[in-house]
Design a protein around this motif. Structure first.
Motif: not given
Length: 288
Positions: A42-46, A92-94, A97-101
């Motif tokens: 989740f940190s990667m998503a942020i 899923s983490p991916e 992460q994609l949606l955080n774009i």
């Protein structure tokens, strides 16, 4: 008054946008515990969200300049809401992460870039700094009130429901966008027309033989040269005396006035932008 509809609307949008943006850290533990992820996911998503925010800011600023501030801000809020809403169902983490774009681009579209631009354009020169300060402070205030509000919601509902609440808030914020009505942009033709009027009004008084050195009318001819009209038997056509900058004697021919096309001179800056050229009389170049 300083508190115009544009200032109020822009401040509210920034407050809401940054209030939501400052809460994502609170969702790290609930999401990681539910899906048994490492917290780094989740940190990667942020982190991706912050990168998208930075990349999206100049893009939305350019879009606002081309197509209008309100369109850019509306699209930003829509992307913000869409990213948060779909994230509430991601497992899923991916996907997160994609949606955080999307979320990052939404923050860019509803953030400081477009909002401060429209507030700055509509505020008067003497109140512009204060207006921009108030608007920026509203964004900072959002970062103060957002986390406590999110913590209260997390106490009474799951994180996915809080995401849905935030998405609804983003969509409802679009209602505020019509308040951001900026001044119409001035076209290049209008600027040139206004400058022509200014020049004509600035150099008044007819230059006559033995009666001073002022002009009644100065215009540009088809070649871009400044023209002094000849009307009446006692008037003369001569080089206009327009003091736009300091100069030196013409090193090539002292009898020919210098042309002021130096891009660093006041006259050069004006004339490069609006055309024509200005000259001074030889006496203006003489050493004292």
């Amino acid at each position: 008054t300083i508190f115009t509809p544009v200032l109020i609307g822009g401040s509210l949008i920034l407050l809401i946008s940054f209030a939501i943006r400052s809460t994502f850290g609170l969702f790290q533990i609930p999401i990681a515990e539910q899906f048994m992820w490492a917290r780094s996911e989740f940190s990667m998503a942020i982190a991706i969200q912050n990168l998208a925010w930075g990349i999206g800011t100049p893009i939305f600023s350019a879009f606002a300049e081309k197509f209008g501030d309100r369109k850019a801000i509306t699209i930003g809020l829509f992307l913000y809401a869409l990213g948060i809403l779909v994230s509430s169902t991601a497992s899923s983490p991916e996907t997160h992460q994609l949606l955080n774009i999307l979320i990052g681009f939404g923050i860019a579209g509803s953030g400081f870039g477009p909002i401060l631009a429209v507030v700055g354009r509509t505020a008067s020169a003497e109140k512009r700094s204060l207006a921009l300060g108030i608007t920026t402070a509203a964004g900072s205030a959002g970062q103060v009130v957002g986390p406590p509000f999110a913590a209260i919601l997390l106490d009474i509902m799951p994180w996915s429901s809080v995401f849905i609440v935030f998405a609804v808030i983003c969509i409802l914020t679009i209602i505020i966008v019509p308040l951001l009505k900026s001044k119409p942009k001035i076209t290049k033709e209008e600027i040139e027309e206004n400058l022509s009027d200014v020049l004509k009004d600035a150099f008044k008084g007819l230059r006559e033989e033995g009666q001073g050195t002022e002009f009644n009318f100065i215009e540009f001819d088809s070649s871009g040269n400044l023209v002094c009209p000849t009307t009446g038997s006692n008037s003369i056509s001569t080089i206009p005396k327009i003091v736009l900058a300091k100069g030196a004697p013409n090193p090539v021919d002292p009898t020919v006035p210098l042309r002021f096309d130096d891009p660093n001179a006041v006259g050069g800056i004006l004339l490069q932008r609006f055309g024509g050229f200005a000259v001074l009389e030889i006496s203006d170049f003489m050493e004292p």
